[in-house]
Design a protein around this motif. Structure first.
Motif, PDB file in Angstrom:
ATOM      1  N   GLY A 136       0.886  -1.037  -0.292  1.00 51.94           N
ATOM      2  CA  GLY A 136      -0.310   0.115  -0.099  1.00 51.94           C
ATOM      3  C   GLY A 136       0.987   1.103   0.091  1.00 51.94           C
ATOM      4  O   GLY A 136       0.552   2.334  -0.415  1.00 51.94           O
ATOM      5  N   VAL A 137       1.919   1.785   0.970  1.00 49.29           N
ATOM      6  CA  VAL A 137       2.592   2.250   0.460  1.00 49.29           C
ATOM      7  C   VAL A 137       3.100   2.946  -0.494  1.00 49.29           C
ATOM      8  O   VAL A 137       3.153   3.417  -1.243  1.00 49.29           O
ATOM      9  N   LEU A 138       3.633   1.563  -1.312  1.00 51.12           N
ATOM     10  CA  LEU A 138       4.582   1.533  -2.326  1.00 51.12           C
ATOM     11  C   LEU A 138       3.640   2.406  -2.922  1.00 51.12           C
ATOM     12  O   LEU A 138       3.760   3.268  -4.703  1.00 51.12           O
ATOM     13  N   SER A 139       1.846   2.630  -3.540  1.00 52.40           N
ATOM     14  CA  SER A 139       1.472   2.442  -4.034  1.00 52.40           C
ATOM     15  C   SER A 139       0.460   4.140  -4.081  1.00 52.40           C
ATOM     16  O   SER A 139      -0.246   3.797  -4.736  1.00 52.40           O
ATOM     17  N   GLY A 140       1.038   4.089  -3.017  1.00 58.09           N
ATOM     18  CA  GLY A 140       0.492   5.344  -2.254  1.00 58.09           C
ATOM     19  C   GLY A 140      -0.410   5.546  -0.909  1.00 58.09           C
ATOM     20  O   GLY A 140      -0.887   7.076  -1.190  1.00 58.09           O
ATOM     21  N   ASP A 141      -0.829   4.561  -0.767  1.00 56.88           N
ATOM     22  CA  ASP A 141      -1.707   4.116   0.350  1.00 56.88           C
ATOM     23  C   ASP A 141      -1.194   4.090   1.351  1.00 56.88           C
ATOM     24  O   ASP A 141      -0.604   3.347   2.348  1.00 56.88           O
TER      25      ASP A 141
ATOM     26  N   VAL B 201      -4.946   8.538   4.779  1.00 57.07           N
ATOM     27  CA  VAL B 201      -3.341   9.561   5.750  1.00 57.07           C
ATOM     28  C   VAL B 201      -2.680  10.151   5.217  1.00 57.07           C
ATOM     29  O   VAL B 201      -2.348  11.069   5.273  1.00 57.07           O
ATOM     30  N   VAL B 202      -2.506  10.116   3.262  1.00 58.02           N
ATOM     31  CA  VAL B 202      -1.839  10.653   2.784  1.00 58.02           C
ATOM     32  C   VAL B 202      -2.524  11.950   2.272  1.00 58.02           C
ATOM     33  O   VAL B 202      -1.287  12.829   2.508  1.00 58.02           O
ATOM     34  N   ASP B 203      -3.784  12.604   2.737  1.00 56.51           N
ATOM     35  CA  ASP B 203      -4.204  13.477   2.594  1.00 56.51           C
ATOM     36  C   ASP B 203      -4.177  14.959   2.964  1.00 56.51           C
ATOM     37  O   ASP B 203      -3.570  15.791   3.375  1.00 56.51           O
TER      38      ASP B 203
ATOM     39  N   ILE C 276      -1.139  13.942   5.581  1.00 60.07           N
ATOM     40  CA  ILE C 276       0.266  14.709   5.776  1.00 60.07           C
ATOM     41  C   ILE C 276       0.088  15.529   4.270  1.00 60.07           C
ATOM     42  O   ILE C 276       1.202  16.724   4.592  1.00 60.07           O
ATOM     43  N   ALA C 277      -0.459  15.610   3.136  1.00 58.28           N
ATOM     44  CA  ALA C 277       0.024  16.078   2.426  1.00 58.28           C
ATOM     45  C   ALA C 277      -0.214  17.742   2.797  1.00 58.28           C
ATOM     46  O   ALA C 277      -0.128  18.718   2.615  1.00 58.28           O
ATOM     47  N   LEU C 278      -1.952  18.021   3.456  1.00 56.43           N
ATOM     48  CA  LEU C 278      -1.754  19.339   3.878  1.00 56.43           C
ATOM     49  C   LEU C 278      -0.635  19.515   5.142  1.00 56.43           C
ATOM     50  O   LEU C 278      -0.913  21.360   4.697  1.00 56.43           O
ATOM     51  N   ARG C 279      -0.435  19.568   5.702  1.00 54.99           N
ATOM     52  CA  ARG C 279       0.390  19.653   6.227  1.00 54.99           C
ATOM     53  C   ARG C 279       1.918  19.597   5.973  1.00 54.99           C
ATOM     54  O   ARG C 279       3.204  20.517   6.335  1.00 54.99           O
ATOM     55  N   LEU C 280       2.779  18.720   5.722  1.00 50.35           N
ATOM     56  CA  LEU C 280       3.972  18.803   4.743  1.00 50.35           C
ATOM     57  C   LEU C 280       4.227  19.835   4.019  1.00 50.35           C
ATOM     58  O   LEU C 280       6.148  20.886   4.531  1.00 50.35           O
ATOM     59  N   GLY C 281       3.788  20.991   3.146  1.00 45.99           N
ATOM     60  CA  GLY C 281       4.043  21.779   2.545  1.00 45.99           C
ATOM     61  C   GLY C 281       4.679  22.987   3.698  1.00 45.99           C
ATOM     62  O   GLY C 281       5.167  23.592   4.291  1.00 45.99           O
TER      63      GLY C 281
END
Length: 312
Positions: free
Chosen positions: A76-81, A92-94, A96-101
């Motif tokens: 899942g991690v390798l596929s972006g999940d 979870v990726v959503d 993290i994407a909001l906070r990473l910037g």
């Protein structure tokens, strides 16, 4: 060079694999049944009945052997999940994407500010070793390395926000909101970098080529900036990459104290909420970022200094 960098990239990939395994195993090694612990975290500590635990384990694949669980999660991690948050129910990726910037913005600002302070301080100490300026700047560097981030952050917030009213005590959105968090993080690395720059420059200034340059009549400033400084750049850049770990340590505290919506604060929120998928994902993202930064540093050094290309 290409071969050496390829080997370095392969070692970085292996290290990332080890990090993912460590992050996966860290939560699975908690005492008790993992599925039961997760359910209790969602039920405010209430002990679930065995039927609920069994159903939850089957739905999330926790009834399978640990190696199979790890391979499924890694796929899942390798596929972006990176999983689904137990608190928000969103990927979870959503989150993290909001906070990473926001974290990247703060980290780069703090790093540039730290370098802007450390490089001239270290150069001045090397230019006048043993003098009053060297002793004074060395003392300030030690103080900067010694003060805990949380205490320094509280002092700055008290002075500039409550007493003087010049800067906001927290929040996000304007350059003024970034001043105090970036200054706190930059101070934690400035002392280390300044002392290292001083030591490297003093070593270079004792080399024969520097004495030759001085014998030709070059000024001390030109010898320092044009001859010694370029030779210490690779070493300083290496230490700068290593300081990213300290930058993130500071970001966890600083983002929480100043209300900065970054990934450090997200990790704290995940820990307090016992949102295990989010904890696991933030750990992996942060560790991966540290590995990739040091890989980029190695690549830049190899481009800058051909002598290092055989040892990268």
């Amino acid at each position: 060079m290409a071969r050496q960098l390829s080997l370095r990239l392969l070692s970085a990939c292996f290290l990332l694999l080890v990090i993912s395994l460590a992050g996966f195993a860290l939560l699975r090694l908690l005492p008790g049944d993992f599925a039961e612990v997760l359910l209790m975290s969602q039920m405010d500590g209430t002990l679930p009945d065995p039927e609920t635990v069994a159903r939850f384990s089957a739905e999330n694949g926790f009834d399978r052997p640990l190696p199979m669980q790890y391979l499924a999660w890694l796929g899942g991690v390798l596929s972006g999940d990176l999983g689904t948050s137990f608190v928000t129910g969103e990927p979870v990726v959503d989150d993290i994407a909001l906070r990473l910037g926001a974290s990247a913005q703060l980290a780069m600002t703090a790093l540039l500010l730290g370098l802007a302070l450390a490089l001239p301080v270290g150069a001045l100490c090397a230019a006048f070793p043993g003098g009053w300026l060297d002793r004074a700047l060395a003392g300030l560097a030690v103080i900067g390395m010694s003060i805990p981030n949380f205490w320094y952050a509280l002092l700055l917030a008290l002075l500039f926000s409550l007493v003087l009213g010049w800067l906001p005590s927290g929040g996000y959105g304007t350059p003024a909101h970034m001043v105090l968090p970036a200054l706190v993080i930059a101070t934690s690395i400035t002392g280390v970098l300044a002392r290292y720059v001083r030591g490297c420059l003093l070593e270079e200034l004792s080399q024969p080529y520097v004495r030759t340059a001085r014998a030709k009549g070059l000024s001390g400033a030109r010898v320092l900036l044009s001859h010694a400084a370029p030779n210490v750049f690779p070493a300083v850049l290496t230490l700068t990459g290593l300081q990213f770990a300290r930058i993130f340590d500071g970001m966890i505290i600083v983002e929480t104290l100043f209300g900065w919506p970054g990934i450090g604060r997200l990790m704290v929120e995940a820990l307090l909420a016992r949102d295990y998928p989010l904890i696991q994902a933030t750990f992996l993202v942060v560790a991966s970022g540290y590995v990739l930064v040091n890989l980029a540093v190695d690549y830049i050094i190899a481009l800058y200094d051909p002598r290092t290309r055989g040892v990268v």
